[in-house]
Write an enzyme that holds these catalytic residues in place. Sequence first.
Site, PDB file in Angstrom:
ATOM      1  N   TYR B 180       0.658  -1.147  -0.143  1.00  0.00           N
ATOM      2  CA  TYR B 180       0.134  -0.053   0.036  1.00  0.00           C
ATOM      3  C   TYR B 180       0.799   1.153   0.072  1.00  0.00           C
ATOM      4  O   TYR B 180       0.674   2.060   0.834  1.00  0.00           O
ATOM      5  CB  TYR B 180      -1.002  -0.214   1.166  1.00  0.00           C
ATOM      6  N   HIS B 267      -4.364   7.351  -3.458  1.00  0.00           N
ATOM      7  CA  HIS B 267      -5.579   7.640  -3.844  1.00  0.00           C
ATOM      8  C   HIS B 267      -5.708   8.665  -4.965  1.00  0.00           C
ATOM      9  O   HIS B 267      -6.783   9.040  -5.666  1.00  0.00           O
ATOM     10  CB  HIS B 267      -6.573   8.087  -2.663  1.00  0.00           C
TER      11      HIS B 267
END
Lengths: 127, 357
Positions: B180, B267
């Site tokens: 991530y 994001h």
Amino acid sequence: MGRSRDQASFSPQAREDRLINMPAVLTITVARSGGFAGITRRWSVSAALDEADELIELVDACPWPRVAKDEVSRDRFVYVITVRAPRKRRSATVPESALTGPWKTLVNRVQEEPAEPAAPPTPPPSR
Amino acid sequence: MTHGIIPPYLLRRISRLDDAKFAVAAHAARVALKHDREFRSVRFDLSFDENYDLVATLVDAPDRTVSDAGSTESLPGTVVRSEGDAPVGDAAVDEAYDGLGATFALYSEVYGRNSIDGAGLPLNATVHYGDRYDNAFWDGERMVFGDGDGEIFSRFTASLSVIGHELSHGVTQYSASLVYRDQSGALNESVSDVFGALVEQHSRNESVGDASWLIGEGIFTDEVEGSALRSLKAPGTAYDDDILGKDPQPAHFDDFVYTDEDGGGVHLNSGIPNRAFYLVAEALGGNAWDRAGQIWYDTITGPILTARADFSAFAAATLDAAGSRYGSRSAEVSAVRAGWAGVGIRPASAPRPAKIG
């Protein structure tokens, strides 16, 4: 200002003089990035150093060198907490799941201040 | 055709029937009971065939539990709705329950995956997390939803794509396990957006052309100038608001955002692979979950993708997946290649011998 680029102004004594003339201010900033939306929000609080005892106490209570990591969560917030004072700068990246105890108290205190207007929509480039 | 949740006592009774006429039903009931012992949920369908013989079928079924954190930040909260319970009348609870079901349905019915881990893992959600909490997240075991602040965000369960997004983080956790951070993190995010959108499209039976391709439609309050949080079709156009600013997602690799925030902008840069998926789906037409979705599903569950894959490696893995399933000269492979080219990504090739000199 005339001789500010003079060699002499870089002497320890000159630096000391400048620091003394600087307004002695403590600033704490919190940048909350991540989250599902990926929108960064920033908060900050400043106080004159000699009136910042309350803030310094909150800062000192935090376990700065030991921040737990969070490798499992997704879409949670990430807090970058930075403290600036003359000749001092301290920063920690705290995942939301580790934002407990004194970290939470400190961030809540900073967030009590009105949010900075017009936060940039895009995070600043790091290079 | 009779559908129903058969209570265990009835299953036990059916499992003990020794009439040959009910042999299949008895066997199915025994399998169902075994599943129950393993805390796995199955749907036990009973029907009669043309000879009026009882026919029993076992179908994978979700095992959902929704809890209420009561505006605190303690997890998991109090259980308020379990599998098979009637709606409780609390919108967040019922939306979470239905969203878990719709997500289970996509993975099970289209890709043959039984829940997040492929082995019937129970699906857990917590709603009403925190005080005016502006987020939804996956904590490694459950999806957690806030109610929003009421000024910018309303409740996050209002968008099925958000629920599909969170649970897909679970699917990635049990499959490709993309790290991530940086490009692999943006791919992790993109996979969740892709399957979040597909959960919504599958549930509404929307074709590529009918779908909004938005993530988080309906979670902004009326005060915000924007339709959703992200757009797979047109990254960077989901909102443009005085307070929030403009949707900062790039739609092309030329505009990749370098930042230290948000794990290296996971994001933000997800917009690039999101758009690539949209281009593939658009080129193939029909229902996006069928072929484009299948290629992406094969990619994240396949043998090639590594946890630290970058965009280029992921693109190569999608090409390989498309070739394996549809043939190397197929329209699907062409569409995948064109999709990545459309966002400026050149698929990684097999390692070549080092240059001499």
